[in-house]
Write a protein that holds these residues in place. Structure first.
Motif, PDB file in Angstrom:
ATOM      1  N   VAL A  64       0.814  -1.221   0.000  1.00 18.90           N
ATOM      2  CA  VAL A  64       0.000   0.000   0.000  1.00 18.90           C
ATOM      3  C   VAL A  64       0.848   1.272   0.000  1.00 18.90           C
ATOM      4  O   VAL A  64       0.830   2.043  -0.963  1.00 18.90           O
ATOM      5  N   ILE A  65       1.600   1.517   1.054  1.00 18.24           N
ATOM      6  CA  ILE A  65       2.162   2.861   1.235  1.00 18.24           C
ATOM      7  C   ILE A  65       3.651   2.976   0.977  1.00 18.24           C
ATOM      8  O   ILE A  65       4.192   4.089   1.002  1.00 18.24           O
ATOM      9  N   GLY A  66       4.351   1.870   0.727  1.00 21.11           N
ATOM     10  CA  GLY A  66       5.803   1.907   0.742  1.00 21.11           C
ATOM     11  C   GLY A  66       6.495   2.114  -0.585  1.00 21.11           C
ATOM     12  O   GLY A  66       7.716   1.982  -0.665  1.00 21.11           O
ATOM     13  N   SER A  67       5.746   2.460  -1.624  1.00 23.59           N
ATOM     14  CA  SER A  67       6.378   2.546  -2.949  1.00 23.59           C
ATOM     15  C   SER A  67       6.922   3.929  -3.284  1.00 23.59           C
ATOM     16  O   SER A  67       7.380   4.161  -4.402  1.00 23.59           O
ATOM     17  N   GLY A  68       6.871   4.863  -2.344  1.00 21.50           N
ATOM     18  CA  GLY A  68       7.438   6.178  -2.596  1.00 21.50           C
ATOM     19  C   GLY A  68       6.379   7.261  -2.565  1.00 21.50           C
ATOM     20  O   GLY A  68       5.182   6.995  -2.669  1.00 21.50           O
ATOM     21  N   PRO A  69       6.793   8.532  -2.450  1.00 22.86           N
ATOM     22  CA  PRO A  69       5.845   9.628  -2.258  1.00 22.86           C
ATOM     23  C   PRO A  69       4.872   9.841  -3.410  1.00 22.86           C
ATOM     24  O   PRO A  69       3.778  10.351  -3.203  1.00 22.86           O
TER      25      PRO A  69
END
Length: 360
Positions: free
Chosen positions: A20-25
């Motif tokens: 979910v959230i860890g692929s970059g801004p």
């Protein structure tokens, strides 16, 4: 590690990072409300390993949390960590950034005492050199003034009922967040915990007065309040305070004001500016600078409340006191509040409240 009796759903922090959230801004997705709830439940239970928790906090910082995520974190904090103690009066809840400030004087103690003397009860809360900045906060000024700070929540509620001003100490009323101190300190940067701890609302107040760095963030905070199941604020005012704290800036200060039921009975959100020059206060930021944050802020507060100073600090404390009265709608305008603030300083009422606090 998590307590053996505690069970969670299907979203450990590592899976949230991967899926979910860890692929970059730019490419990260937002979490659902339930995913964010589970994540913070796991954090408060002490389940994530240090590396995983640090990565999760940093990923949240990169992508920026939306109101749904922040409200989920806040609700879990209120449900599982916050110990509330509600005074009989309904105070203004002042939740300045817990990691403090390190250049300009902290005026909120003096402002809160002035407001209390004028009939507007005020509650403030903070920790003790909280990460990441670990700078001077409410507790340290109160300590210098000889006012008890390491209080249990019920004592804090009694303090505000007896004097009109109360302090709630984070380790006592929000122990789950306090237990994260060392892991937050290792991060070296702010996390979403720095945001949600300011709206912990230990006194269950109806009105919140907070601060922000950028106006868009104020809208996010009002949306957090609206989406939260645990916060019952009906009115909130956020402003671009000095060093992110709840002290009005010399010159221009941006303000965002939200009311669940405005003048026409409908929800309202307005933003505007306060210009100190309009109140006869020709001051610059450097005019409110101090060398020893806690000691100088306390000495200035005592002198102003005793009527011994008639300078920029006296003006700033009076104006901030007036703003607390206005936040609770005890006055119709800042001008009216400013008049009351100056009256309670001149007639000794503000100094009397300070002496009551020192004797509590």
């Amino acid at each position: 590690m998590a307590k053996a009796s505690q069970t969670f759903g299907e979203w450990p922090l590592k899976r949230l990072m991967t899926e979910v959230i860890g692929s970059g801004p730019k490419s990260a997705d937002d979490m659902s409300h339930d995913q964010a709830r589970e994540a913070f439940q796991r954090i408060l239970a002490g389940e994530p390993e240090d590396t995983t928790l640090g990565a999760f906090w940093l990923a949240n910082r990169w992508k920026r949390n939306n109101p749904a995520e922040l409200s989920a974190y806040t609700d879990v904090m209120r449900e599982e960590s916050v110990v509330t103690a509600e005074p009989e009066c309904d105070p203004v809840d002042c939740g300045a950034n817990y990691d403090g400030k390190d250049t300009s004087a902290i005026l909120g103690v003096g402002a809160g005492v002035v407001a209390a003397a004028a009939g507007t009860p005020v509650v403030v809360h903070s920790g003790d050199y909280v990460p990441s900045q670990k700078a001077t906060a409410y507790k340290h000024v109160l300590d210098e003034l000889g006012i008890r700070t390491e209080l249990e929540p019920t004592e804090s509620a009694d303090m505000v009922d007896e004097t009109g001003f109360g302090f709630y100490y984070q380790p006592a009323f929000n122990p789950g967040i306090h237990d994260l101190f060392e892991r937050r300190d290792e991060m070296g940067v702010r996390t979403f915990v720095n945001t949600i701890e300011t709206v912990a609302n230990p006194a269950n107040a109806d009105v919140h007065l907070g601060s922000f760095y950028h106006l868009a963030f104020a809208k996010k905070l009002t949306d957090l309040i609206k989406e939260s199941d645990q916060l019952d604020y009906s009115r909130a005012i956020f402003f671009q305070g000095m060093e992110g704290y709840d002290d009005i800036r010399p010159g221009y200060t941006k303000v965002a004001e939200w009311d669940e039921a405005g003048a026409d009975g409908e929800e309202s959100f307005d933003d505007y500016e306060i210009e100190t020059a309009e109140y006869g206060m020709e001051m610059e930021r450097d005019d409110l600078a101090v060398d020893n944050m806690a000691a100088d802020s306390a000495a200035i507060t005592e002198a102003v409340l005793a009527g011994e100073r008639d300078d920029h600090f006296a003006d700033a404390i009076a104006l901030n006191g007036a703003f607390r009265m206005y936040a609770r709608q005890d006055v119709d305008s800042l001008e009216a509040g400013l008049e009351q603030a100056r009256e309670v300083i001149a007639d000794g009422s503000a100094q009397a409240v300070l002496e009551e606090l020192q004797a509590y």
